[in-house]
Scaffold this motif. Structure first.
Motif, PDB file in Angstrom:
ATOM      1  N   VAL A 178      -2.212  -6.211   7.372  1.00 45.43           N
ATOM      2  CA  VAL A 178      -1.523  -6.781   6.217  1.00 45.43           C
ATOM      3  C   VAL A 178      -1.959  -6.098   4.929  1.00 45.43           C
ATOM      4  O   VAL A 178      -3.158  -5.907   4.686  1.00 45.43           O
ATOM      5  CB  VAL A 178      -1.795  -8.296   6.108  1.00 45.43           C
ATOM      6  CG1 VAL A 178      -1.056  -8.897   4.910  1.00 45.43           C
ATOM      7  CG2 VAL A 178      -1.384  -9.010   7.393  1.00 45.43           C
ATOM      8  N   GLU A 179      -0.980  -5.754   4.111  1.00 45.00           N
ATOM      9  CA  GLU A 179      -1.205  -5.312   2.736  1.00 45.00           C
ATOM     10  C   GLU A 179      -0.581  -6.353   1.815  1.00 45.00           C
ATOM     11  O   GLU A 179       0.572  -6.767   2.014  1.00 45.00           O
ATOM     12  CB  GLU A 179      -0.575  -3.943   2.486  1.00 45.00           C
ATOM     13  CG  GLU A 179      -0.720  -3.420   1.066  1.00 45.00           C
ATOM     14  CD  GLU A 179      -2.155  -3.040   0.703  1.00 45.00           C
ATOM     15  OE1 GLU A 179      -2.428  -2.870  -0.500  1.00 45.00           O
ATOM     16  OE2 GLU A 179      -3.001  -2.910   1.611  1.00 45.00           O
ATOM     17  N   THR A 180      -1.337  -6.828   0.824  1.00 49.29           N
ATOM     18  CA  THR A 180      -0.827  -7.835  -0.096  1.00 49.29           C
ATOM     19  C   THR A 180      -0.773  -7.290  -1.517  1.00 49.29           C
ATOM     20  O   THR A 180      -1.594  -6.456  -1.909  1.00 49.29           O
ATOM     21  CB  THR A 180      -1.699  -9.109  -0.086  1.00 49.29           C
ATOM     22  OG1 THR A 180      -3.027  -8.781  -0.516  1.00 49.29           O
ATOM     23  CG2 THR A 180      -1.750  -9.726   1.311  1.00 49.29           C
ATOM     24  N   ARG A 215       4.107   8.415  -3.854  1.00 46.83           N
ATOM     25  CA  ARG A 215       2.909   8.741  -3.082  1.00 46.83           C
ATOM     26  C   ARG A 215       2.372   7.501  -2.361  1.00 46.83           C
ATOM     27  O   ARG A 215       1.968   7.566  -1.195  1.00 46.83           O
ATOM     28  CB  ARG A 215       1.843   9.331  -4.002  1.00 46.83           C
ATOM     29  CG  ARG A 215       0.555   9.737  -3.294  1.00 46.83           C
ATOM     30  CD  ARG A 215      -0.418  10.391  -4.245  1.00 46.83           C
ATOM     31  NE  ARG A 215       0.116  11.634  -4.785  1.00 46.83           N
ATOM     32  CZ  ARG A 215      -0.539  12.419  -5.625  1.00 46.83           C
ATOM     33  NH1 ARG A 215      -1.757  12.089  -6.022  1.00 46.83           N
ATOM     34  NH2 ARG A 215       0.025  13.522  -6.072  1.00 46.83           N
ATOM     35  N   TYR A 216       2.375   6.363  -3.076  1.00 45.71           N
ATOM     36  CA  TYR A 216       1.883   5.124  -2.474  1.00 45.71           C
ATOM     37  C   TYR A 216       2.835   4.657  -1.367  1.00 45.71           C
ATOM     38  O   TYR A 216       2.394   4.196  -0.306  1.00 45.71           O
ATOM     39  CB  TYR A 216       1.740   4.045  -3.542  1.00 45.71           C
ATOM     40  CG  TYR A 216       1.139   2.758  -3.037  1.00 45.71           C
ATOM     41  CD1 TYR A 216      -0.169   2.708  -2.561  1.00 45.71           C
ATOM     42  CD2 TYR A 216       1.894   1.585  -3.019  1.00 45.71           C
ATOM     43  CE1 TYR A 216      -0.725   1.531  -2.096  1.00 45.71           C
ATOM     44  CE2 TYR A 216       1.348   0.410  -2.553  1.00 45.71           C
ATOM     45  CZ  TYR A 216       0.043   0.380  -2.087  1.00 45.71           C
ATOM     46  OH  TYR A 216      -0.488  -0.794  -1.623  1.00 45.71           O
ATOM     47  N   VAL A 217       4.142   4.777  -1.594  1.00 47.48           N
ATOM     48  CA  VAL A 217       5.119   4.416  -0.566  1.00 47.48           C
ATOM     49  C   VAL A 217       4.891   5.250   0.694  1.00 47.48           C
ATOM     50  O   VAL A 217       4.905   4.729   1.819  1.00 47.48           O
ATOM     51  CB  VAL A 217       6.557   4.608  -1.087  1.00 47.48           C
ATOM     52  CG1 VAL A 217       7.569   4.470   0.059  1.00 47.48           C
ATOM     53  CG2 VAL A 217       6.872   3.582  -2.173  1.00 47.48           C
ATOM     54  N   ASP A 218       4.662   6.549   0.520  1.00 43.22           N
ATOM     55  CA  ASP A 218       4.419   7.425   1.661  1.00 43.22           C
ATOM     56  C   ASP A 218       3.146   7.017   2.402  1.00 43.22           C
ATOM     57  O   ASP A 218       3.105   7.021   3.639  1.00 43.22           O
ATOM     58  CB  ASP A 218       4.298   8.878   1.199  1.00 43.22           C
ATOM     59  CG  ASP A 218       5.632   9.466   0.791  1.00 43.22           C
ATOM     60  OD1 ASP A 218       6.671   8.858   1.136  1.00 43.22           O
ATOM     61  OD2 ASP A 218       5.644  10.510   0.109  1.00 43.22           O
ATOM     62  N   LYS A 219       2.096   6.666   1.648  1.00 41.71           N
ATOM     63  CA  LYS A 219       0.838   6.263   2.294  1.00 41.71           C
ATOM     64  C   LYS A 219       1.048   5.040   3.186  1.00 41.71           C
ATOM     65  O   LYS A 219       0.585   4.997   4.329  1.00 41.71           O
ATOM     66  CB  LYS A 219      -0.230   5.962   1.245  1.00 41.71           C
ATOM     67  CG  LYS A 219      -1.552   5.516   1.853  1.00 41.71           C
ATOM     68  CD  LYS A 219      -2.504   4.934   0.831  1.00 41.71           C
ATOM     69  CE  LYS A 219      -3.143   6.006   0.001  1.00 41.71           C
ATOM     70  NZ  LYS A 219      -4.261   5.459  -0.831  1.00 41.71           N
ATOM     71  N   ALA A 230       0.678   4.787   7.251  1.00 42.13           N
ATOM     72  CA  ALA A 230      -0.191   3.784   7.864  1.00 42.13           C
ATOM     73  C   ALA A 230       0.585   2.929   8.859  1.00 42.13           C
ATOM     74  O   ALA A 230       0.103   2.659   9.974  1.00 42.13           O
ATOM     75  CB  ALA A 230      -0.814   2.904   6.783  1.00 42.13           C
ATOM     76  N   GLU A 231       1.782   2.529   8.486  1.00 37.30           N
ATOM     77  CA  GLU A 231       2.594   1.689   9.376  1.00 37.30           C
ATOM     78  C   GLU A 231       2.849   2.383  10.703  1.00 37.30           C
ATOM     79  O   GLU A 231       2.764   1.764  11.774  1.00 37.30           O
ATOM     80  CB  GLU A 231       3.917   1.348   8.692  1.00 37.30           C
ATOM     81  CG  GLU A 231       4.833   0.493   9.537  1.00 37.30           C
ATOM     82  CD  GLU A 231       6.064   0.038   8.791  1.00 37.30           C
ATOM     83  OE1 GLU A 231       6.724  -0.905   9.268  1.00 37.30           O
ATOM     84  OE2 GLU A 231       6.374   0.618   7.723  1.00 37.30           O
ATOM     85  N   GLN A 232       3.126   3.670  10.664  1.00 32.36           N
ATOM     86  CA  GLN A 232       3.444   4.394  11.885  1.00 32.36           C
ATOM     87  C   GLN A 232       2.198   4.660  12.737  1.00 32.36           C
ATOM     88  O   GLN A 232       2.270   4.679  13.972  1.00 32.36           O
ATOM     89  CB  GLN A 232       4.165   5.689  11.534  1.00 32.36           C
ATOM     90  CG  GLN A 232       5.538   5.424  10.929  1.00 32.36           C
ATOM     91  CD  GLN A 232       6.270   6.684  10.542  1.00 32.36           C
ATOM     92  OE1 GLN A 232       6.635   7.465  11.414  1.00 32.36           O
ATOM     93  NE2 GLN A 232       6.490   6.885   9.262  1.00 32.36           N
ATOM     94  N   LEU A 238       2.465  -5.416   7.870  1.00 32.02           N
ATOM     95  CA  LEU A 238       3.192  -6.325   6.992  1.00 32.02           C
ATOM     96  C   LEU A 238       2.870  -6.039   5.532  1.00 32.02           C
ATOM     97  O   LEU A 238       1.708  -5.837   5.174  1.00 32.02           O
ATOM     98  CB  LEU A 238       2.828  -7.779   7.304  1.00 32.02           C
ATOM     99  CG  LEU A 238       3.010  -8.259   8.745  1.00 32.02           C
ATOM    100  CD1 LEU A 238       2.616  -9.729   8.855  1.00 32.02           C
ATOM    101  CD2 LEU A 238       4.444  -8.054   9.215  1.00 32.02           C
ATOM    102  N   ARG A 239       3.892  -6.052   4.701  1.00 34.94           N
ATOM    103  CA  ARG A 239       3.746  -5.972   3.249  1.00 34.94           C
ATOM    104  C   ARG A 239       4.097  -7.347   2.688  1.00 34.94           C
ATOM    105  O   ARG A 239       5.268  -7.731   2.671  1.00 34.94           O
ATOM    106  CB  ARG A 239       4.664  -4.896   2.672  1.00 34.94           C
ATOM    107  CG  ARG A 239       4.399  -3.476   3.193  1.00 34.94           C
ATOM    108  CD  ARG A 239       5.583  -2.585   2.861  1.00 34.94           C
ATOM    109  NE  ARG A 239       5.400  -1.194   3.222  1.00 34.94           N
ATOM    110  CZ  ARG A 239       5.610  -0.686   4.429  1.00 34.94           C
ATOM    111  NH1 ARG A 239       6.001  -1.493   5.415  1.00 34.94           N
ATOM    112  NH2 ARG A 239       5.444   0.596   4.673  1.00 34.94           N
ATOM    113  N   LEU A 240       3.084  -8.095   2.245  1.00 39.70           N
ATOM    114  CA  LEU A 240       3.285  -9.460   1.772  1.00 39.70           C
ATOM    115  C   LEU A 240       2.976  -9.542   0.279  1.00 39.70           C
ATOM    116  O   LEU A 240       1.891  -9.150  -0.151  1.00 39.70           O
ATOM    117  CB  LEU A 240       2.389 -10.440   2.535  1.00 39.70           C
ATOM    118  CG  LEU A 240       2.535 -10.466   4.060  1.00 39.70           C
ATOM    119  CD1 LEU A 240       1.591 -11.501   4.656  1.00 39.70           C
ATOM    120  CD2 LEU A 240       3.976 -10.745   4.477  1.00 39.70           C
ATOM    121  N   SER A 241       3.912 -10.062  -0.500  1.00 42.79           N
ATOM    122  CA  SER A 241       3.689 -10.205  -1.941  1.00 42.79           C
ATOM    123  C   SER A 241       3.508 -11.676  -2.297  1.00 42.79           C
ATOM    124  O   SER A 241       4.054 -12.571  -1.645  1.00 42.79           O
ATOM    125  CB  SER A 241       4.860  -9.620  -2.733  1.00 42.79           C
ATOM    126  OG  SER A 241       6.047 -10.359  -2.499  1.00 42.79           O
TER     127      SER A 241
END
Length: 275
Positions: free
Chosen positions: A114-116, A128-132, A136-138, A148-151
């Motif tokens: 999880v990334e929040t 650059r952050y989107v690519d990182k 990571a997801e792959q 998961l990307r949770l805000s």
């Protein structure tokens, strides 16, 4: 996919001139508080009953996610700041380094990293952050783990999930005895496995051992300890159904990962192409 054998980490990952590795704390606890970017990071901590140790948190959205994991009986175990992911790309002299905010195991055995963030927009703060995050997801997908990307604004601070999680995670400090668990289990069995919330609290206080407010706190403890199940996505009222958990699912494997696979998990090749 539930990872219960070392073979899950032995899949060759194919990506042209690319490799990756995961570095974990030998103890299986929080990694980033031990070393992060060459320094110790100041954090607040949340004393977790479910995980059995204090969880480090660096921001409000991280603390909210901790409380939700603590209260949600669908979450078997969780860790915050669990490891460092290093992705070596052919066009970079240094690895791409990523620290996920959390890893958690659900009651079906599945693992989620999880990334929040505070707002959904922050996930797209730069290409650059989107690519990182995509890389990571792959990488995690090769292990059968979801990413998961949770805000806070879209996923965490929502009604009634957040008020329920905050209430249960704060008011669960009364230790449940074996007699308490048996009393709840026997009452639930008599009613087909489910009791209204108010009735469940009455059952726990029936012998006069607890005041009504203490019985509610004890019921929260049974929810955190995964003896009792309640749906956090619905408003908790006196007649809300509380179910006896008869199948706890697979045991937690999160803190045993370093013991099973070592604290440094390497991927020589990537099986999927990272775009």
């Amino acid at each position: 996919m539930y990872l219960d054998t070392e073979s899950a980490f032995q899949h060759s990952i194919r990506l042209s001139q690319t490799s990756a590795r995961i570095v974990m704390a030998p103890s299986g606890g929080a990694f980033r508080t031990i070393v992060g970017h060459g320094s110790i990071r100041a954090t607040s901590v949340f004393p977790s009953v479910k995980a059995g140790y204090s969880m480090p948190c660096e921001a409000q959205h991280e603390r909210m996610h901790v409380r939700i994991c603590e209260a949600d009986p669908r979450i078997v175990d969780y860790q915050h700041q669990p490891h460092r992911l290093e992705i070596m790309l052919s066009n970079r002299s240094k690895p791409l380094v990523y620290f996920p905010d959390a890893i958690r195991q659900r009651d079906d055995g599945s693992i989620e990293v999880v990334e929040t963030k505070q707002t959904q927009d922050q996930f797209e703060r730069s290409s650059r952050y989107v690519d990182k995050l995509d890389y990571a997801e792959q990488v995690y997908a090769t292990l059968g783990w979801r990413f998961l990307r949770l805000s806070q604004d879209k996923d965490l601070e929502v009604q009634p999930l957040w008020p329920n999680a905050r209430m249960i995670s704060r008011r669960n400090k009364r230790r449940a005895t074996t007699a308490d668990r048996l009393r709840f289990q026997e009452a639930a069995d008599r009613e087909g496995g489910t009791l209204p919330f108010g009735k469940a609290a009455e059952v726990l206080a029936a012998d006069g051992s607890y005041e009504p407010c203490d019985a509610v706190t004890l019921l929260h403890r049974l929810i955190v300890g995964r003896t009792a199940f309640i749906d956090l996505t619905r408003r908790i009222e006196i007649d809300s159904p509380v179910k006896l958990i008869t199948d706890p699912g697979p045991p937690s494997m999160l803190r045993s990962l370093p013991e099973l696979f070592g604290s440094d998990i390497g991927f020589d090749e990537l099986e999927m192409e990272l775009s």
